[in-house]
Design a protein around this motif. Structure first.
Motif, mmCIF file in Angstrom:
data_model
loop_
_atom_site.group_PDB
_atom_site.id
_atom_site.type_symbol
_atom_site.label_atom_id
_atom_site.label_comp_id
_atom_site.label_asym_id
_atom_site.label_seq_id
_atom_site.Cartn_x
_atom_site.Cartn_y
_atom_site.Cartn_z
ATOM 1 N N ALA A 2 0.659 -1.099 0.312
ATOM 2 C CA ALA A 2 0.322 -0.480 0.220
ATOM 3 C C ALA A 2 0.861 1.074 0.109
ATOM 4 N N ASN A 3 0.399 2.585 -0.870
ATOM 5 C CA ASN A 3 0.579 3.876 -0.257
ATOM 6 C C ASN A 3 -0.281 4.890 0.554
ATOM 7 N N TYR A 4 0.267 4.084 1.980
ATOM 8 C CA TYR A 4 -0.415 4.544 3.265
ATOM 9 C C TYR A 4 -0.703 6.628 3.226
ATOM 10 N N GLY A 5 -1.356 6.730 3.595
ATOM 11 C CA GLY A 5 -1.798 8.386 3.698
ATOM 12 C C GLY A 5 -2.957 8.466 4.599
ATOM 13 N N MET A 6 -3.180 9.564 4.829
ATOM 14 C CA MET A 6 -4.662 10.067 6.585
ATOM 15 C C MET A 6 -5.202 11.800 5.506
ATOM 16 N N ALA A 7 -6.634 11.500 5.673
ATOM 17 C CA ALA A 7 -7.419 13.010 5.550
ATOM 18 C C ALA A 7 -7.834 13.351 6.836
ATOM 19 N N PHE A 8 -7.917 14.488 7.093
ATOM 20 C CA PHE A 8 -8.493 15.071 8.603
ATOM 21 C C PHE A 8 -9.471 15.914 7.311
ATOM 22 N N ASP A 9 -10.842 15.893 8.200
ATOM 23 C CA ASP A 9 -12.268 16.342 7.903
ATOM 24 C C ASP A 9 -11.643 17.625 9.433
ATOM 25 N N TYR A 10 -10.808 18.183 9.512
ATOM 26 C CA TYR A 10 -10.568 18.628 10.363
ATOM 27 C C TYR A 10 -11.936 19.457 11.280
ATOM 28 N N GLU A 11 -12.563 20.276 11.073
ATOM 29 C CA GLU A 11 -13.349 21.306 10.877
ATOM 30 C C GLU A 11 -14.726 20.368 12.098
ATOM 31 N N PRO A 176 3.175 23.983 2.594
ATOM 32 C CA PRO A 176 3.660 23.647 1.339
ATOM 33 C C PRO A 176 4.697 23.729 0.480
ATOM 34 N N GLU A 177 5.248 24.945 0.983
ATOM 35 C CA GLU A 177 6.481 26.090 0.773
ATOM 36 C C GLU A 177 7.989 25.174 0.810
ATOM 37 N N LYS A 178 7.655 24.021 2.227
ATOM 38 C CA LYS A 178 8.475 23.054 2.872
ATOM 39 C C LYS A 178 9.400 21.595 1.319
ATOM 40 N N ASN A 179 8.292 21.974 0.181
ATOM 41 C CA ASN A 179 8.618 20.956 -0.754
ATOM 42 C C ASN A 179 8.467 19.516 -0.359
ATOM 43 N N THR A 180 7.789 19.198 1.197
ATOM 44 C CA THR A 180 8.373 17.932 1.965
ATOM 45 C C THR A 180 7.374 16.562 0.593
ATOM 46 N N LYS A 181 6.107 16.881 0.425
ATOM 47 C CA LYS A 181 5.113 16.214 -0.680
ATOM 48 C C LYS A 181 4.448 14.848 0.604
ATOM 49 N N PRO A 182 3.827 16.183 1.963
ATOM 50 C CA PRO A 182 2.946 15.646 2.515
ATOM 51 C C PRO A 182 1.639 14.119 2.509
ATOM 52 N N LYS A 183 2.211 14.152 3.050
ATOM 53 C CA LYS A 183 0.655 12.285 2.467
ATOM 54 C C LYS A 183 -0.063 12.304 3.930
ATOM 55 N N LEU A 184 -0.463 13.942 4.136
ATOM 56 C CA LEU A 184 -1.446 13.944 5.167
ATOM 57 C C LEU A 184 -2.281 15.085 4.408
ATOM 58 N N PHE A 185 -4.016 14.845 4.295
ATOM 59 C CA PHE A 185 -3.879 16.529 3.910
ATOM 60 C C PHE A 185 -5.456 16.268 4.796
ATOM 61 N N TYR A 186 -5.812 17.572 4.615
ATOM 62 C CA TYR A 186 -7.134 18.178 5.435
ATOM 63 C C TYR A 186 -7.353 18.811 4.222
ATOM 64 N N LEU A 187 -8.673 18.425 4.760
ATOM 65 C CA LEU A 187 -10.165 18.719 4.331
ATOM 66 C C LEU A 187 -10.841 20.393 4.043
ATOM 67 N N LYS A 188 -10.496 21.533 3.088
ATOM 68 C CA LYS A 188 -11.576 22.290 3.461
ATOM 69 C C LYS A 188 -12.879 22.268 3.654
ATOM 70 N N PRO A 189 -13.479 23.454 4.442
ATOM 71 C CA PRO A 189 -14.549 22.598 5.032
ATOM 72 C C PRO A 189 -15.313 23.452 4.037
ATOM 73 N N THR A 190 -16.492 22.261 3.746
ATOM 74 C CA THR A 190 -17.670 22.656 3.171
ATOM 75 C C THR A 190 -18.336 23.588 4.410
ATOM 76 N N LYS A 191 -19.755 24.236 3.042
ATOM 77 C CA LYS A 191 -20.446 24.835 3.535
ATOM 78 C C LYS A 191 -21.893 23.828 4.110
ATOM 79 N N ARG A 192 -22.374 24.326 5.069
ATOM 80 C CA ARG A 192 -23.133 23.981 5.552
ATOM 81 C C ARG A 192 -25.051 24.865 5.715
#
Length: 192
Positions: A2-11, A176-192
């Motif tokens: 696998a190529n594991y990563g994680m995403a967060f719906d941080y809101e 992103p300016e560090k150019n590390t290409k992280p595999k953790l992603f933060y989901l942008k807030p959705t309009k509710r």
């Protein structure tokens, strides 16, 4: 593999720290340890009280190793103690770590720490030594979160939960300016 990563719906984070407790329990870390493996950071000021946390402009961010494709910690280690396993997870040859802490200084996310019990530097490894090694496909933090804000899985599998959420939601990565290409992603807030 696998190529594991994680995403967060941080809101959705309610700052309950269940993920931190589950991680520490899963990995044998003292419960009082600060910023070990993963932690929650409060951003901006939360207004209101327990019953009305949405009254302010603050939020909580899930912080841990970003599992960089271009990992500064791996490059900085003078002993070759840091490597990438078959699942794309940055790991440590414990017998090669001599606590120079060069990896800690190189990490732009402050994700590495000194494990005083084992006398090594350590970080989140997506439960690779525990849950993943037993064939489970979730992390302790993910299954414990009452808000269900964590998505974990194989980034190379278009049918995985994480791949599907990243196809349907906008997201960002940290520093992103560090150019590390992280595999953790933060989901942008959705309009509710």
């Amino acid at each position: 593999m696998a190529n594991y990563g994680m995403a967060f719906d941080y809101e959705l984070c309610i700052n309950c720290h269940a993920c931190e407790v589950a991680c520490k329990e899963e990995n044998g870390i003292d419960l009082g340890a600060k910023n070990h493996r993963l932690w929650i950071e409060q951003k901006e000021t939360i207004k209101g009280d327990f019953w009305d946390l949405n009254g302010g402009d603050g939020f909580f961010m899930q912080m841990q190793c970003q599992e960089c494709e271009d990992a500064p910690c791996m490059k900085a280690c003078p002993n070759g103690a840091i490597y990438r396993d078959d699942n794309g997870i940055i790991r440590l040859y414990k017998d090669k770590c001599d606590l120079t802490r060069a990896c800690m200084q190189a990490c732009p996310y402050n994700a590495r720490y000194v494990d005083t019990k084992n006398k090594i530097t350590d970080k989140c490894i997506f439960c690779a030594d525990t849950r993943l090694s037993r064939g489970e496909t979730t992390t302790a933090c993910q299954i414990t979160c009452p808000a269900k804000l964590r998505y974990f899985g194989d980034l190379d599998d278009p049918k995985s939960e994480i791949s599907q959420i990243l196809q349907t939601r906008e997201y960002f990565t940290l520093k992103p300016e560090k150019n590390t290409k992280p595999k953790l992603f933060y989901l942008k807030p959705t309009k509710r």
